[in-house]
Design a protein around this motif. Structure first.
Motif, PDB file in Angstrom:
ATOM      1  N   ALA A  31      15.258   2.514 -13.448  1.00  0.00           N
ATOM      2  CA  ALA A  31      14.269   2.609 -14.532  1.00  0.00           C
ATOM      3  C   ALA A  31      13.324   1.410 -14.526  1.00  0.00           C
ATOM      4  CB  ALA A  31      14.972   2.721 -15.876  1.00  0.00           C
ATOM      5  N   VAL A  32      13.873   0.222 -14.295  1.00  0.00           N
ATOM      6  CA  VAL A  32      13.042  -0.989 -14.256  1.00  0.00           C
ATOM      7  C   VAL A  32      12.067  -0.916 -13.081  1.00  0.00           C
ATOM      8  CG1 VAL A  32      13.080  -3.491 -13.898  1.00  0.00           C
ATOM      9  CG2 VAL A  32      14.708  -2.439 -15.467  1.00  0.00           C
ATOM     10  N   PHE A  33      12.546  -0.475 -11.925  1.00  0.00           N
ATOM     11  CA  PHE A  33      11.672  -0.374 -10.764  1.00  0.00           C
ATOM     12  C   PHE A  33      10.548   0.634 -10.995  1.00  0.00           C
ATOM     13  CE2 PHE A  33      10.567   1.898  -6.814  1.00  0.00           C
ATOM     14  CZ  PHE A  33       9.841   0.882  -6.213  1.00  0.00           C
ATOM     15  N   THR A  34      10.878   1.767 -11.599  1.00  0.00           N
ATOM     16  CA  THR A  34       9.855   2.784 -11.871  1.00  0.00           C
ATOM     17  C   THR A  34       8.753   2.218 -12.757  1.00  0.00           C
ATOM     18  OG1 THR A  34      11.467   4.565 -11.627  1.00  0.00           O
ATOM     19  CG2 THR A  34       9.472   5.076 -12.861  1.00  0.00           C
ATOM     20  N   ARG A  35       9.142   1.485 -13.787  1.00  0.00           N
ATOM     21  CA  ARG A  35       8.136   0.889 -14.682  1.00  0.00           C
ATOM     22  C   ARG A  35       7.351  -0.215 -13.976  1.00  0.00           C
ATOM     23  NH1 ARG A  35       9.845  -0.033 -20.674  1.00  0.00           N
ATOM     24  NH2 ARG A  35       7.766   0.788 -21.023  1.00  0.00           N
ATOM     25  N   GLY A  44       1.624  -0.626  -8.687  1.00  0.00           N
ATOM     26  CA  GLY A  44       1.286   0.298  -7.607  1.00  0.00           C
ATOM     27  C   GLY A  44       0.052   1.121  -7.901  1.00  0.00           C
ATOM     28  N   ARG A  45      -0.340   1.877  -6.893  1.00  0.00           N
ATOM     29  CA  ARG A  45      -1.504   2.754  -7.019  1.00  0.00           C
ATOM     30  C   ARG A  45      -1.049   4.179  -7.327  1.00  0.00           C
ATOM     31  NH1 ARG A  45      -4.492   3.253  -1.994  1.00  0.00           N
ATOM     32  NH2 ARG A  45      -2.839   2.186  -0.940  1.00  0.00           N
ATOM     33  N   GLY A  46      -0.335   4.366  -8.346  1.00  0.00           N
ATOM     34  CA  GLY A  46       0.171   5.685  -8.701  1.00  0.00           C
ATOM     35  C   GLY A  46       1.525   5.557  -9.350  1.00  0.00           C
ATOM     36  N   SER A  47       2.011   6.658  -9.835  1.00  0.00           N
ATOM     37  CA  SER A  47       3.264   6.605 -10.557  1.00  0.00           C
ATOM     38  C   SER A  47       4.471   6.627  -9.626  1.00  0.00           C
ATOM     39  CB  SER A  47       3.350   7.762 -11.550  1.00  0.00           C
ATOM     40  OG  SER A  47       3.257   8.998 -10.859  1.00  0.00           O
ATOM     41  N   ASP A  48       4.341   7.247  -8.462  1.00  0.00           N
ATOM     42  CA  ASP A  48       5.458   7.342  -7.536  1.00  0.00           C
ATOM     43  C   ASP A  48       5.406   6.231  -6.493  1.00  0.00           C
ATOM     44  OD1 ASP A  48       6.326   9.621  -8.815  1.00  0.00           O
ATOM     45  OD2 ASP A  48       5.327  10.976  -7.423  1.00  0.00           O
ATOM     46  N   ALA A  49       6.553   5.626  -6.259  1.00  0.00           N
ATOM     47  CA  ALA A  49       6.640   4.614  -5.210  1.00  0.00           C
ATOM     48  C   ALA A  49       6.549   5.309  -3.852  1.00  0.00           C
ATOM     49  CB  ALA A  49       7.952   3.849  -5.317  1.00  0.00           C
ATOM     50  N   GLU A  81       3.087   9.253   5.444  1.00  0.00           N
ATOM     51  CA  GLU A  81       2.021   8.828   6.360  1.00  0.00           C
ATOM     52  C   GLU A  81       0.702   8.541   5.658  1.00  0.00           C
ATOM     53  OE1 GLU A  81       0.903  11.706   9.315  1.00  0.00           O
ATOM     54  OE2 GLU A  81       1.205  13.362   7.912  1.00  0.00           O
ATOM     55  N   ASP A  82       0.560   8.936   4.407  1.00  0.00           N
ATOM     56  CA  ASP A  82      -0.668   8.684   3.659  1.00  0.00           C
ATOM     57  C   ASP A  82      -0.694   7.304   3.004  1.00  0.00           C
ATOM     58  OD1 ASP A  82      -1.590  11.216   4.315  1.00  0.00           O
ATOM     59  OD2 ASP A  82      -0.630  12.116   2.546  1.00  0.00           O
ATOM     60  N   ARG A  83       0.402   6.595   3.088  1.00  0.00           N
ATOM     61  CA  ARG A  83       0.485   5.267   2.477  1.00  0.00           C
ATOM     62  C   ARG A  83       0.403   4.198   3.558  1.00  0.00           C
ATOM     63  NH1 ARG A  83       2.573   5.241  -2.958  1.00  0.00           N
ATOM     64  NH2 ARG A  83       2.469   7.388  -3.658  1.00  0.00           N
ATOM     65  N   GLU A  84      -0.125   3.046   3.190  1.00  0.00           N
ATOM     66  CA  GLU A  84      -0.275   1.940   4.149  1.00  0.00           C
ATOM     67  C   GLU A  84       1.016   1.128   4.230  1.00  0.00           C
ATOM     68  OE1 GLU A  84      -3.663  -0.414   3.141  1.00  0.00           O
ATOM     69  OE2 GLU A  84      -4.976   1.316   3.022  1.00  0.00           O
ATOM     70  N   TRP A  85       1.150   0.398   5.341  1.00  0.00           N
ATOM     71  CA  TRP A  85       2.309  -0.468   5.550  1.00  0.00           C
ATOM     72  C   TRP A  85       2.488  -1.435   4.381  1.00  0.00           C
ATOM     73  CZ3 TRP A  85       6.164  -0.941   9.105  1.00  0.00           C
ATOM     74  CH2 TRP A  85       6.079  -0.137  10.242  1.00  0.00           C
ATOM     75  N   ARG A  86       1.384  -2.029   3.991  1.00  0.00           N
ATOM     76  CA  ARG A  86       1.434  -3.050   2.931  1.00  0.00           C
ATOM     77  C   ARG A  86       2.056  -2.483   1.656  1.00  0.00           C
ATOM     78  NH1 ARG A  86      -3.689  -5.782  -0.052  1.00  0.00           N
ATOM     79  NH2 ARG A  86      -2.479  -7.138  -1.389  1.00  0.00           N
ATOM     80  N   GLU A  87       1.624  -1.307   1.274  1.00  0.00           N
ATOM     81  CA  GLU A  87       2.123  -0.681   0.042  1.00  0.00           C
ATOM     82  C   GLU A  87       3.606  -0.313   0.166  1.00  0.00           C
ATOM     83  OE1 GLU A  87       0.715   2.807  -3.047  1.00  0.00           O
ATOM     84  OE2 GLU A  87       0.018   2.891  -0.978  1.00  0.00           O
ATOM     85  N   ILE A  88       3.990   0.197   1.307  1.00  0.00           N
ATOM     86  CA  ILE A  88       5.391   0.581   1.531  1.00  0.00           C
ATOM     87  C   ILE A  88       6.292  -0.643   1.509  1.00  0.00           C
ATOM     88  CG2 ILE A  88       6.980   1.492   3.275  1.00  0.00           C
ATOM     89  CD1 ILE A  88       4.714   3.494   3.979  1.00  0.00           C
ATOM     90  N   LEU A  89       5.871  -1.705   2.198  1.00  0.00           N
ATOM     91  CA  LEU A  89       6.693  -2.915   2.238  1.00  0.00           C
ATOM     92  C   LEU A  89       6.746  -3.616   0.883  1.00  0.00           C
ATOM     93  CD1 LEU A  89       5.760  -4.319   5.751  1.00  0.00           C
ATOM     94  CD2 LEU A  89       7.763  -2.973   5.080  1.00  0.00           C
ATOM     95  N   LEU A  90       5.648  -3.607   0.154  1.00  0.00           N
ATOM     96  CA  LEU A  90       5.643  -4.184  -1.194  1.00  0.00           C
ATOM     97  C   LEU A  90       6.610  -3.432  -2.100  1.00  0.00           C
ATOM     98  CD1 LEU A  90       4.504  -6.101  -3.352  1.00  0.00           C
ATOM     99  CD2 LEU A  90       2.712  -4.401  -3.754  1.00  0.00           C
ATOM    100  N   ALA A  91       6.589  -2.107  -2.041  1.00  0.00           N
ATOM    101  CA  ALA A  91       7.493  -1.301  -2.864  1.00  0.00           C
ATOM    102  C   ALA A  91       8.950  -1.578  -2.495  1.00  0.00           C
ATOM    103  CB  ALA A  91       7.182   0.180  -2.696  1.00  0.00           C
ATOM    104  N   ALA A  92       9.244  -1.671  -1.203  1.00  0.00           N
ATOM    105  CA  ALA A  92      10.614  -1.927  -0.760  1.00  0.00           C
ATOM    106  C   ALA A  92      11.097  -3.310  -1.201  1.00  0.00           C
ATOM    107  CB  ALA A  92      10.708  -1.802   0.759  1.00  0.00           C
ATOM    108  N   ALA A  93      10.234  -4.303  -1.085  1.00  0.00           N
ATOM    109  CA  ALA A  93      10.606  -5.663  -1.497  1.00  0.00           C
ATOM    110  C   ALA A  93      10.825  -5.740  -3.007  1.00  0.00           C
ATOM    111  CB  ALA A  93       9.532  -6.656  -1.068  1.00  0.00           C
ATOM    112  N   LEU A  94       9.960  -5.117  -3.762  1.00  0.00           N
ATOM    113  CA  LEU A  94      10.095  -5.116  -5.220  1.00  0.00           C
ATOM    114  C   LEU A  94      11.367  -4.390  -5.636  1.00  0.00           C
ATOM    115  CD1 LEU A  94       8.851  -5.769  -7.992  1.00  0.00           C
ATOM    116  CD2 LEU A  94       7.634  -3.582  -7.847  1.00  0.00           C
ATOM    117  N   GLN A  95      11.628  -3.254  -5.032  1.00  0.00           N
ATOM    118  CA  GLN A  95      12.825  -2.493  -5.363  1.00  0.00           C
ATOM    119  C   GLN A  95      14.086  -3.289  -5.013  1.00  0.00           C
ATOM    120  OE1 GLN A  95      13.456   1.160  -3.159  1.00  0.00           O
ATOM    121  NE2 GLN A  95      14.388   2.109  -4.956  1.00  0.00           N
TER     122      GLN A  95
END
Length: 95
Positions: free
Chosen positions: A32-36, A42-47, A53-67
């Motif tokens: 729940a904390v990660f979703t919020r 993020g650039r949208g509600s879903d991580a 393939e529509d997401r960039e490396w930077r966004e994927i790695l940022l989401a993984a590190a934050l999670q």
């Protein structure tokens, strides 16, 4: 010495279901904390998923590190809180 070993074994058996329940609750809290948090940064509600393939490396790695950081912090807080609670109830720290 044998009494000490028996006591430690008994405490582990008592703490195991408590730790399991706390782990499940901690996972739900962390999710729940990660979703919020992702909705805030993020650039949208879903991580993004790593295979999206529509997401960039930077966004994927940022989401993984934050999670990962959120899950680790919540797990540490839940584990520590559970151990403190067991000590208050039993008088000794779970091994």
């Amino acid at each position: 010495m044998k009494n000490r070993a028996k006591k430690a074994k008994k405490q582990k058996l008592i703490y195991r279901p408590v730790g399991l329940l706390l782990g499940l609750a901690g996972g739900a809290i962390a999710s729940a904390v990660f979703t919020r948090a992702w909705a805030a940064v993020g650039r949208g509600s879903d991580a993004p998923d790593a295979l999206d393939e529509d997401r960039e490396w930077r966004e994927i790695l940022l989401a993984a590190a934050l999670q990962g950081a959120i899950f680790a912090a919540v797990r540490a807080a839940v584990d520590r809180g559970g151990a403190v609670g067991v000590r208050r109830m039993t008088g000794s720290w779970p091994a």
